[in-house]
Write an enzyme that holds these catalytic residues in place. Sequence first.
Site, short mmCIF file in Angstrom:
data_model
loop_
_atom_site.label_atom_id
_atom_site.label_comp_id
_atom_site.label_asym_id
_atom_site.label_seq_id
_atom_site.Cartn_x
_atom_site.Cartn_y
_atom_site.Cartn_z
N CYS A 122 43.23 -4.06 -4.97
CA CYS A 122 42.85 -4.13 -3.56
C CYS A 122 43.48 -2.98 -2.78
O CYS A 122 42.83 -2.36 -1.94
CB CYS A 122 43.31 -5.46 -2.96
SG CYS A 122 42.62 -6.94 -3.74
N CYS A 173 47.63 -7.84 -4.47
CA CYS A 173 46.59 -7.36 -5.39
C CYS A 173 46.60 -5.83 -5.48
O CYS A 173 46.27 -5.14 -4.51
CB CYS A 173 45.23 -7.87 -4.91
SG CYS A 173 43.82 -7.15 -5.76
#
Length: 340
Positions: free
Chosen positions: A35, A32
């Site tokens: 993230c 991600c």
Amino acid sequence: MSQPVEIQSAEHFSTVLKESRLVVADFYADWCGPCKQIAPYYAQLSQTISKPKLITFVKVNTEKEGAKDVAAEFAVTALPTFILFRNGAVVEKVKGANPMGLKSIIEKLASDVDSSGEGGSGSGSGSGSGSGSGGIAWRGADLPRGYSDISDAIDVRGLELLNADSEYSVRTLFNKSKPSALNKSPSTSEEKDWVQSDTDEQLLLFMPFTSSVKLHTLQITSLPPTADGDGDDDDEETPMRPKTLKLFTNRPHNLGFDEAEDIDATQEIEIEESDWNANGTANLPLRFVRFQNITSLVVFVVDGDGDSETVRLDRVRLIGESGDKREMGKLEKIGDEPGE
């Protein structure tokens, strides 16, 4: 001040929730992009705000075997997702890499905790909801794929159980702890952590919700004492497990027994002996299309599975979706441009 704690398992996370008043959890995955972008900022917040046994920052890798159950427990479907817990209960959820929004919420909660003088180990009784201490709730059966335990959506102030023996409390059914009947050593507590019917085998349980929910599965745990004596039955007849259930939805209040006998149920369920697993739990799928936008549920225990005059219930868990409808499938990233 410290770096975020990497969660290794559901049990590890439950322990952290019990030991810290405020817990901030970052649900992420290695693939991600957003993230990774917010990770350094999150670590900085942890270093500046965390306090031992008061405010703890953790990270939950949603693709790591030991931590997957934590993501499923709290219905995480978008990454990154930040969930804030106070005394073990969810108080805020932030989706996406929003540094300022995350910081604002954390600082406000941290200030509230400081000003209220809360401290210590966090092992107190908490909110007094009757559902046990903070942490992940015990369940006697696995979660269906894509759904979560939404028992916390029950408004415990409106719970009502008709024909229950006065020795027992209805809130016991939603206690997060493992039933004492499953413990290998006998319980030393005089408090009974189950409920039992009174004058006959029938029970009427009314559960209102704090918001509309979608119900997928009903999990009922019933652990009557066995012949070798794992319970306190003395001269009384051993209680039974429930056999026939009638479910009614969206009622403003509990039904009466005569009314519940006469009117059509949203769903009627016959529990077979083979439905009970080793934990004494029956995992009962519901007709999902009939259990959309539910604001209350009535469970009518019509009869038991034997010749006794009473029925025993140890735990009830509701599985489904609460709040906004979420898209099923692979966890989605929030923050990337389309096509990236």
